[in-house]
Design a protein around this motif. Structure first.
Motif, short mmCIF file in Angstrom:
data_model
loop_
_atom_site.label_atom_id
_atom_site.label_comp_id
_atom_site.label_asym_id
_atom_site.label_seq_id
_atom_site.Cartn_x
_atom_site.Cartn_y
_atom_site.Cartn_z
N SER A 62 0.81 -1.22 0.00
CA SER A 62 0.00 0.00 0.00
C SER A 62 0.84 1.27 0.00
CB SER A 62 -0.94 0.01 1.21
OG SER A 62 -0.20 -0.01 2.41
N SER A 63 2.12 1.16 0.26
CA SER A 63 2.98 2.36 0.23
C SER A 63 3.38 2.73 -1.20
CB SER A 63 4.24 2.16 1.08
OG SER A 63 5.09 1.18 0.49
N ILE A 64 3.06 1.86 -2.16
CA ILE A 64 3.38 2.12 -3.56
C ILE A 64 2.16 2.73 -4.24
CG2 ILE A 64 4.04 1.08 -5.76
CD1 ILE A 64 5.42 -1.14 -4.09
N PRO A 65 2.29 3.91 -4.81
CA PRO A 65 1.15 4.51 -5.51
C PRO A 65 0.63 3.61 -6.62
CG PRO A 65 2.94 6.09 -5.28
CD PRO A 65 3.48 4.74 -4.86
N GLY A 66 -0.67 3.52 -6.73
CA GLY A 66 -1.26 2.73 -7.80
C GLY A 66 -1.38 1.25 -7.49
N ASN A 67 -1.26 0.86 -6.22
CA ASN A 67 -1.33 -0.56 -5.89
C ASN A 67 -2.74 -1.12 -5.99
OD1 ASN A 67 -2.44 0.53 -3.45
ND2 ASN A 67 -1.82 -1.31 -2.39
N ASP A 68 -3.75 -0.26 -6.19
CA ASP A 68 -5.12 -0.74 -6.30
C ASP A 68 -5.33 -1.62 -7.52
OD1 ASP A 68 -5.80 0.57 -3.98
OD2 ASP A 68 -6.71 2.28 -5.00
N HIS A 69 -4.68 -1.30 -8.64
CA HIS A 69 -4.85 -2.09 -9.86
C HIS A 69 -4.40 -3.54 -9.68
CE1 HIS A 69 -5.19 -3.23 -14.01
NE2 HIS A 69 -3.91 -3.56 -14.02
N PRO A 70 -3.20 -3.80 -9.15
CA PRO A 70 -2.81 -5.20 -8.94
C PRO A 70 -3.76 -5.93 -7.99
CG PRO A 70 -0.88 -3.81 -8.85
CD PRO A 70 -2.07 -2.89 -8.88
N ARG A 71 -4.22 -5.25 -6.94
CA ARG A 71 -5.16 -5.89 -6.02
C ARG A 71 -6.46 -6.24 -6.73
NH1 ARG A 71 -4.76 -3.43 0.03
NH2 ARG A 71 -2.51 -3.57 0.27
N GLN A 72 -6.93 -5.33 -7.59
CA GLN A 72 -8.15 -5.57 -8.34
C GLN A 72 -7.97 -6.76 -9.28
OE1 GLN A 72 -9.40 -2.29 -10.78
NE2 GLN A 72 -11.19 -3.36 -11.56
N VAL A 73 -6.84 -6.80 -9.97
CA VAL A 73 -6.57 -7.92 -10.88
C VAL A 73 -6.51 -9.23 -10.10
CG1 VAL A 73 -4.85 -8.94 -12.43
CG2 VAL A 73 -5.41 -6.51 -12.61
N LEU A 74 -5.88 -9.22 -8.95
CA LEU A 74 -5.81 -10.43 -8.11
C LEU A 74 -7.20 -10.85 -7.66
CD1 LEU A 74 -2.63 -9.61 -6.01
CD2 LEU A 74 -2.85 -11.43 -7.72
N ASP A 75 -8.03 -9.88 -7.28
CA ASP A 75 -9.39 -10.18 -6.84
C ASP A 75 -10.23 -10.81 -7.94
OD1 ASP A 75 -9.13 -9.40 -4.19
OD2 ASP A 75 -9.86 -7.36 -4.56
N GLU A 76 -9.91 -10.53 -9.19
CA GLU A 76 -10.66 -11.05 -10.32
C GLU A 76 -10.32 -12.50 -10.65
OE1 GLU A 76 -9.74 -8.19 -13.34
OE2 GLU A 76 -11.11 -6.69 -12.50
N GLN A 77 -9.29 -13.04 -10.02
CA GLN A 77 -8.87 -14.41 -10.27
C GLN A 77 -9.74 -15.37 -9.46
OE1 GLN A 77 -6.59 -14.52 -12.75
NE2 GLN A 77 -6.83 -12.30 -12.52
N GLY A 78 -9.84 -16.60 -9.91
CA GLY A 78 -10.59 -17.60 -9.16
C GLY A 78 -10.01 -17.77 -7.76
N ASP A 79 -8.72 -17.91 -7.66
CA ASP A 79 -8.01 -17.99 -6.38
C ASP A 79 -6.62 -17.39 -6.63
OD1 ASP A 79 -6.67 -18.52 -4.03
OD2 ASP A 79 -7.19 -20.65 -3.97
N ALA A 80 -6.47 -16.13 -6.31
CA ALA A 80 -5.24 -15.40 -6.63
C ALA A 80 -4.01 -15.97 -5.95
CB ALA A 80 -5.38 -13.92 -6.27
N LEU A 81 -4.19 -16.68 -4.84
CA LEU A 81 -3.04 -17.25 -4.14
C LEU A 81 -2.76 -18.70 -4.54
CD1 LEU A 81 -3.38 -15.67 -0.58
CD2 LEU A 81 -2.02 -14.91 -2.54
N ASP A 82 -3.50 -19.20 -5.51
CA ASP A 82 -3.14 -20.48 -6.11
C ASP A 82 -1.81 -20.23 -6.81
OD1 ASP A 82 -3.78 -23.23 -7.34
OD2 ASP A 82 -3.38 -21.94 -9.08
N THR A 83 -0.83 -21.09 -6.59
CA THR A 83 0.52 -20.81 -7.08
C THR A 83 0.57 -20.64 -8.60
OG1 THR A 83 1.04 -23.17 -7.05
CG2 THR A 83 1.69 -21.87 -5.13
N GLY A 84 -0.12 -21.49 -9.34
CA GLY A 84 -0.12 -21.36 -10.80
C GLY A 84 -0.78 -20.08 -11.25
N THR A 85 -1.91 -19.76 -10.63
CA THR A 85 -2.63 -18.53 -10.97
C THR A 85 -1.78 -17.31 -10.64
OG1 THR A 85 -4.76 -19.60 -10.57
CG2 THR A 85 -4.72 -17.18 -10.53
#
Length: 107
Positions: A73-96
């Motif tokens: 969150s200290s990096i400006p513009g970090n909302d986009h990567p979080r949004q992209v991760l949220d759009e994944q079926g399971d963003a913390l799945d290693t392959g995903t």
């Protein structure tokens, strides 16, 4: 349906691991479950007594450092990567995660 994660808690956990600080707050149960998931999926690695430690603590793996860089969150513009991760079926799945993290516009 996409699995949603609390990126703020994950960010704090990754920073705690990076800084070797134990976390304790009202969301301890949630944080404990997330830490176990991050360990299981290779975002953090437990220290072992054979590696010069006492078997306690953990450190970020390259995958964990990549995740932290994406959601920090200290990096400006970090909302986009979080949004992209949220759009994944399971963003913390290693392959995903590895596939998403490899895209230049995300990292």
């Amino acid at each position: 349906m996409s699995k949603r994660y609390d990126w703020d808690v994950i960010e704090r956990l990754l920073h705690d691991v990076q800084n070797s600080v134990a976390s304790a707050d009202a969301s301890e149960a949630s944080a404990t479950e997330l830490k176990a998931l991050l360990l299981e999926r290779g975002f953090i690695a437990a220290h072992t007594s054979g590696a010069g430690g006492n078997g306690q603590g953990a450190s970020l793996t390259p995958r964990g450092a990549s995740l932290l860089a994406m959601i920090d969150s200290s990096i400006p513009g970090n909302d986009h990567p979080r949004q992209v991760l949220d759009e994944q079926g399971d963003a913390l799945d290693t392959g995903t995660f590895d596939e998403v993290a490899s895209k230049a516009q995300i990292a």
